[in-house]
Design a protein around this motif. Sequence first.
Motif, mmCIF file in Angstrom:
data_model
loop_
_atom_site.group_PDB
_atom_site.id
_atom_site.type_symbol
_atom_site.label_atom_id
_atom_site.label_comp_id
_atom_site.label_asym_id
_atom_site.label_seq_id
_atom_site.Cartn_x
_atom_site.Cartn_y
_atom_site.Cartn_z
ATOM 1 N N PHE A 52 0.840 -1.196 0.000
ATOM 2 C CA PHE A 52 0.000 0.000 0.000
ATOM 3 C C PHE A 52 0.878 1.249 0.000
ATOM 4 N N PHE A 53 1.865 1.283 0.910
ATOM 5 C CA PHE A 53 2.693 2.481 1.048
ATOM 6 C C PHE A 53 3.688 2.651 -0.093
ATOM 7 N N ARG A 54 3.877 1.657 -0.922
ATOM 8 C CA ARG A 54 4.656 1.836 -2.150
ATOM 9 C C ARG A 54 3.862 2.629 -3.181
ATOM 10 N N HIS A 55 2.550 2.516 -3.083
ATOM 11 C CA HIS A 55 1.681 3.178 -4.055
ATOM 12 C C HIS A 55 1.110 4.508 -3.562
ATOM 13 N N PHE A 56 0.874 4.617 -2.257
ATOM 14 C CA PHE A 56 0.212 5.797 -1.711
ATOM 15 C C PHE A 56 0.896 6.214 -0.413
ATOM 16 N N SER A 57 0.983 7.503 -0.182
ATOM 17 C CA SER A 57 1.606 7.987 1.052
ATOM 18 C C SER A 57 0.684 7.812 2.254
ATOM 19 N N ASP A 58 -0.625 7.867 2.028
ATOM 20 C CA ASP A 58 -1.610 7.643 3.083
ATOM 21 C C ASP A 58 -2.952 7.326 2.426
ATOM 22 N N LYS A 59 -3.962 7.044 3.222
ATOM 23 C CA LYS A 59 -5.223 6.580 2.635
ATOM 24 C C LYS A 59 -5.947 7.665 1.846
ATOM 25 N N LYS A 60 -5.753 8.924 2.167
ATOM 26 C CA LYS A 60 -6.435 9.961 1.386
ATOM 27 C C LYS A 60 -5.885 10.033 -0.031
ATOM 28 N N GLU A 61 -4.613 9.664 -0.203
ATOM 29 C CA GLU A 61 -4.026 9.703 -1.537
ATOM 30 C C GLU A 61 -4.642 8.681 -2.487
ATOM 31 N N VAL A 62 -5.332 7.688 -1.955
ATOM 32 C CA VAL A 62 -6.057 6.741 -2.804
ATOM 33 C C VAL A 62 -7.095 7.502 -3.630
ATOM 34 N N LEU A 63 -7.654 8.547 -3.055
ATOM 35 C CA LEU A 63 -8.670 9.340 -3.736
ATOM 36 C C LEU A 63 -8.082 10.478 -4.564
ATOM 37 N N PHE A 64 -6.838 10.862 -4.293
ATOM 38 C CA PHE A 64 -6.245 12.037 -4.936
ATOM 39 C C PHE A 64 -4.920 11.754 -5.629
ATOM 40 N N VAL A 65 -4.586 10.502 -5.846
ATOM 41 C CA VAL A 65 -3.262 10.114 -6.313
ATOM 42 C C VAL A 65 -2.874 10.713 -7.659
ATOM 43 N N ASP A 66 -3.789 10.992 -8.518
ATOM 44 C CA ASP A 66 -3.455 11.425 -9.863
ATOM 45 C C ASP A 66 -3.336 12.943 -10.008
ATOM 46 N N GLN A 67 -3.054 13.669 -8.939
ATOM 47 C CA GLN A 67 -3.003 15.129 -8.959
ATOM 48 C C GLN A 67 -2.031 15.665 -10.005
ATOM 49 N N ALA A 68 -0.818 15.166 -10.046
ATOM 50 C CA ALA A 68 0.170 15.682 -10.996
ATOM 51 C C ALA A 68 -0.272 15.418 -12.432
ATOM 52 N N GLU A 69 -0.778 14.227 -12.691
ATOM 53 C CA GLU A 69 -1.259 13.891 -14.039
ATOM 54 C C GLU A 69 -2.468 14.749 -14.404
ATOM 55 N N PHE A 70 -3.356 14.944 -13.451
ATOM 56 C CA PHE A 70 -4.546 15.775 -13.639
ATOM 57 C C PHE A 70 -4.143 17.182 -14.071
ATOM 58 N N GLU A 71 -3.253 17.799 -13.313
ATOM 59 C CA GLU A 71 -2.805 19.151 -13.601
ATOM 60 C C GLU A 71 -2.055 19.211 -14.933
ATOM 61 N N ARG A 72 -1.210 18.216 -15.189
ATOM 62 C CA ARG A 72 -0.434 18.173 -16.422
ATOM 63 C C ARG A 72 -1.347 18.093 -17.650
ATOM 64 N N THR A 73 -2.454 17.365 -17.537
ATOM 65 C CA THR A 73 -3.397 17.265 -18.649
ATOM 66 C C THR A 73 -3.921 18.645 -19.030
ATOM 67 N N PHE A 74 -4.260 19.446 -18.045
ATOM 68 C CA PHE A 74 -4.747 20.799 -18.313
ATOM 69 C C PHE A 74 -3.641 21.670 -18.921
ATOM 70 N N LEU A 75 -2.483 21.634 -18.326
ATOM 71 C CA LEU A 75 -1.396 22.504 -18.797
ATOM 72 C C LEU A 75 -0.898 22.105 -20.182
ATOM 73 N N ASP A 76 -0.801 20.820 -20.446
ATOM 74 C CA ASP A 76 -0.340 20.356 -21.758
ATOM 75 C C ASP A 76 -1.338 20.692 -22.859
ATOM 76 N N ALA A 77 -2.589 20.873 -22.497
ATOM 77 C CA ALA A 77 -3.628 21.174 -23.486
ATOM 78 C C ALA A 77 -3.689 22.651 -23.850
ATOM 79 N N LEU A 78 -2.949 23.470 -23.149
ATOM 80 C CA LEU A 78 -2.992 24.909 -23.402
ATOM 81 C C LEU A 78 -2.339 25.219 -24.751
ATOM 82 N N PRO A 79 -3.119 25.749 -25.706
ATOM 83 C CA PRO A 79 -2.536 26.071 -27.013
ATOM 84 C C PRO A 79 -1.409 27.105 -26.889
#
Length: 185
Positions: free
Chosen positions: A44-71
Amino acid sequence: MGRWQGGAGERLKEAALGLFASKGYDGTTVAEIAAAAGLTERTFFRHFSDKKEVLFVDQAEFERTFLDALPERSDDPMWLISAVLDTAAGLFPEERREWSRARQRVIDANVALRERELLKLSALAVALTGALTGRGIDPISAALAAESGVTVFRTAFTVWVTPDEERGFAEIQQTVLSRLQTLLD
């Protein structure tokens, strides 16, 4: 418990969401999540720092998707944000809706998780503002466009996860953006 079984991160996310739904977020331990996924706490701790990160783990990818889409080129900040929103809608295909609904119910039931969700969206607005100013948009227009874009996204997501909603994310988001533009006219 299989140390090298594939899909451990996804299994942990599914197990956590099921436990959060049945026992509540605060009533669920990392040990229970790992056991329900057939894994160890160490895994579990190899994948997530704590249990809340199970719900928020993709933050960097989420943000990158928005920024990479900026023309690259345009001096119209809302046109730029609209293009970003069109691309970001792809993050929410139909097959992700039920998981997103369950995730949102867990978040809505916990103040700390709601705060974390708002921080995630606030960080996105700051990142988009910086990206827009980096493309020559004046800081006030950049901030207004970025905050408006995040508001459109958040409103569309809220509608998309409502129990009886059947429209696709992109359609909902376009409707919300049109409503905002109508309010401003």
